[in-house]
Design an enzyme around this catalytic site. Structure first.
Site, PDB file in Angstrom:
ATOM      1  N   SER A  32      26.065 -12.488   3.142  1.00 38.55           N
ATOM      2  CA  SER A  32      26.432 -11.562   4.225  1.00 38.55           C
ATOM      3  C   SER A  32      26.891 -12.244   5.509  1.00 38.55           C
ATOM      4  O   SER A  32      27.460 -11.582   6.377  1.00 38.55           O
ATOM      5  CB  SER A  32      25.257 -10.630   4.544  1.00 38.55           C
ATOM      6  OG  SER A  32      25.204  -9.612   3.585  1.00 38.55           O
ATOM      7  N   LYS A  37      30.427 -11.733   6.296  1.00 37.93           N
ATOM      8  CA  LYS A  37      30.898 -10.439   6.834  1.00 37.93           C
ATOM      9  C   LYS A  37      31.472 -10.593   8.247  1.00 37.93           C
ATOM     10  O   LYS A  37      32.334  -9.831   8.665  1.00 37.93           O
ATOM     11  CB  LYS A  37      29.749  -9.414   6.812  1.00 37.93           C
ATOM     12  CG  LYS A  37      29.415  -8.991   5.386  1.00 37.93           C
ATOM     13  CD  LYS A  37      28.160  -8.156   5.276  1.00 37.93           C
ATOM     14  CE  LYS A  37      27.982  -7.696   3.823  1.00 37.93           C
ATOM     15  NZ  LYS A  37      26.648  -7.400   3.413  1.00 37.93           N
ATOM     16  N   TYR A  55      35.655  -9.350  -1.648  1.00 34.81           N
ATOM     17  CA  TYR A  55      34.316  -9.309  -1.050  1.00 34.81           C
ATOM     18  C   TYR A  55      33.371 -10.292  -1.764  1.00 34.81           C
ATOM     19  O   TYR A  55      32.684 -11.085  -1.115  1.00 34.81           O
ATOM     20  CB  TYR A  55      33.785  -7.863  -1.102  1.00 34.81           C
ATOM     21  CG  TYR A  55      32.342  -7.736  -0.706  1.00 34.81           C
ATOM     22  CD1 TYR A  55      31.959  -7.689   0.635  1.00 34.81           C
ATOM     23  CD2 TYR A  55      31.333  -7.669  -1.675  1.00 34.81           C
ATOM     24  CE1 TYR A  55      30.613  -7.582   0.988  1.00 34.81           C
ATOM     25  CE2 TYR A  55      30.004  -7.559  -1.329  1.00 34.81           C
ATOM     26  CZ  TYR A  55      29.649  -7.523   0.004  1.00 34.81           C
ATOM     27  OH  TYR A  55      28.328  -7.430   0.358  1.00 34.81           O
ATOM     28  N   TYR A  66      20.142  -6.860   9.502  1.00 38.78           N
ATOM     29  CA  TYR A  66      19.935  -5.594   8.787  1.00 38.78           C
ATOM     30  C   TYR A  66      18.931  -4.719   9.534  1.00 38.78           C
ATOM     31  O   TYR A  66      18.944  -4.686  10.765  1.00 38.78           O
ATOM     32  CB  TYR A  66      19.470  -5.827   7.334  1.00 38.78           C
ATOM     33  CG  TYR A  66      20.181  -6.935   6.619  1.00 38.78           C
ATOM     34  CD1 TYR A  66      21.546  -6.878   6.398  1.00 38.78           C
ATOM     35  CD2 TYR A  66      19.497  -8.053   6.157  1.00 38.78           C
ATOM     36  CE1 TYR A  66      22.214  -7.893   5.721  1.00 38.78           C
ATOM     37  CE2 TYR A  66      20.146  -9.069   5.479  1.00 38.78           C
ATOM     38  CZ  TYR A  66      21.492  -8.981   5.278  1.00 38.78           C
ATOM     39  OH  TYR A  66      22.134  -9.977   4.613  1.00 38.78           O
ATOM     40  N   VAL A  78      21.714 -13.104   1.939  1.00 38.91           N
ATOM     41  CA  VAL A  78      20.673 -13.213   0.911  1.00 38.91           C
ATOM     42  C   VAL A  78      20.653 -14.565   0.206  1.00 38.91           C
ATOM     43  O   VAL A  78      19.736 -14.841  -0.563  1.00 38.91           O
ATOM     44  CB  VAL A  78      20.746 -12.088  -0.159  1.00 38.91           C
ATOM     45  CG1 VAL A  78      20.330 -10.754   0.400  1.00 38.91           C
ATOM     46  CG2 VAL A  78      22.098 -12.045  -0.825  1.00 38.91           C
TER      47      VAL A  78
HETATM   48  N1  GLN Z   1      26.951 -10.474  -1.741  1.00 39.48           N
HETATM   49  C1  GLN Z   1      25.736  -9.830  -1.353  1.00 39.48           C
HETATM   50  C2  GLN Z   1      25.732  -8.379  -1.796  1.00 39.48           C
HETATM   51  O1  GLN Z   1      26.737  -7.734  -1.736  1.00 39.48           O
HETATM   52  C3  GLN Z   1      25.575  -9.917   0.136  1.00 39.48           C
HETATM   53  C4  GLN Z   1      24.363  -9.187   0.623  1.00 39.48           C
HETATM   54  C5  GLN Z   1      23.579  -9.928   1.657  1.00 39.48           C
HETATM   55  O2  GLN Z   1      23.720 -11.109   1.892  1.00 39.48           O
HETATM   56  N2  GLN Z   1      22.674  -9.193   2.252  1.00 39.48           N
HETATM   57  O3  GLN Z   1      24.758  -7.849  -2.201  1.00 39.48           O
END
Ligand code: GLN
Length: 315
Positions: free
Chosen positions: A71, A74, A199, A251, A269
């Site tokens: 993430s 992003k 993505y 988050y 994550v």
């Molecule tokens: N690629 C992961 C997903 O889409 C990214 C989520 C994350 O890092 N929280 O679930």
């Protein structure tokens, strides 16, 4: 001078002491397993790098280990979309508000009208943002994200971990559900599988904490690379990123992190956290054992302690 961190000889010992204090807590966390390849990480790893505005980087622990940005990426798909389309078009498909829900939640997409995702730091929002990146094909769009990261980090060898990418692509039913729902609601246009592919690919870009702290310091320095003085990101877009990092970057633990650390930060994550202390420093942390919100457990504790030690809270 304000703060202990100006005393060069204290930097490494301080980082080491905090690392020793917080690393045992990693035991209470768990590595992400919903992307099978991520479950291979070593839960006790903990690496930290700090890059100051003069470009000097200090690292302790597992700072040479490569991990996938997940993430954290992003932020950079958002930056490319902003540069490609401008804020009006971007914020037509994604909002500016925190959700209070987990990063992969589906619930508000349907219950909120219009059905646009609440912010670009959750999965739905990032998928919508990725759909705005211009390019002839997925590779060209991915290269724009990668090139920005290469320029910001100064590491031109950055690339995608193909194992993690394929592992996510094979198991991403929930992200597919989000994306197809958004296509049906008119938030996403074009080929949904291509958008998802982009993505998954940018989530699978690999870096070390040294790369991440070097990238973070550019955001901390209002988009200007501290050494080359190149304006890599428009200052207005760097500001948008840091605002999202405060309100949505961790988050549904962003409120607690704002109070306990007070540093704009974005987690993934994979166990990474990118933190930008405005006009001071960039920080990269890697600790793959996650807490129940999907943030690096020891990484969060590390940043909270460092913030207190060096008085880094922006509030
Ligand atoms: N690629 C992961 C997903 O889409 C990214 C989520 C994350 O890092 N929280 O679930």
């Amino acid at each position: 001078m304000e703060g202990l961190y100006w005393n060069e000889h204290q930097i490494i010992p301080t980082l080491q002491q905090i690392r020793e204090r917080v690393s045992p807590y990693a035991e209470k966390g768990e590595v992400a397993a919903y992307i099978p390849e991520l479950s291979k990480s070593s839960p006790r790893d903990l690496g930290v790098s700090v890059t100051f505005l003069n470009g000097a980087t200090y690292s302790v622990g597992d700072s040479a280990k490569r991990f996938t940005l997940q993430s954290i990426s992003k932020l950079f798909s958002l930056l490319i979309a902003l540069m490609d389309r401008g804020p009006d078009e971007v914020f037509a498909v994604v909002g500016k508000e925190p959700t209070g829900d987990p990063f992969n939640s589906i619930v508000k997409l349907e219950t909120m009208t219009p059905h646009k995702p609440l912010n670009p730091m959750i999965n739905a929002g990032a998928i919508a943002v990725s759909s705005l990146i211009k390019g002839r094909d997925v590779q060209e769009r991915l290269d724009k994200v990668l090139d920005l990261l290469k320029q910001m980090s100064g590491n031109h060898t950055l690339g995608v971990n193909q194992h993690v990418y394929k592992s996510e692509r094979a198991t991403a039913d929930r992200n597919r559900a989000l994306a197809y729902f958004m296509k049906d609601s008119g938030i996403i246009e074009g080929d949904v599988e291509e958008v998802l592919d982009l993505y998954f690919l940018h989530c699978s870009i690999e870096a070390t904490t040294e790369d991440v702290s070097a990238i973070a310091v550019v955001l901390a320095n209002n988009g200007i690379h501290p050494q080359t003085k190149q304006q890599l990101v428009p200052p207005e877009y760097a500001r948008i990123c840091k605002s999202f990092m405060v309100t949505c970057g961790m988050y549904n633990a962003s409120g607690a992190f704002a109070i306990d650390a007070g540093i704009p930060a974005k987690s993934g994550v994979g166990g990474g956290i990118l933190a930008s202390v405005p006009n001071k420093m960039g920080i990269g942390v890697y600790g793959p054992a996650l807490n129940d919100k999907g943030n690096s457990l020891a990484g969060v504790l590390f940043l909270e302690e460092l913030s207190k030690e060096w008085n880094l809270s922006i509030f």
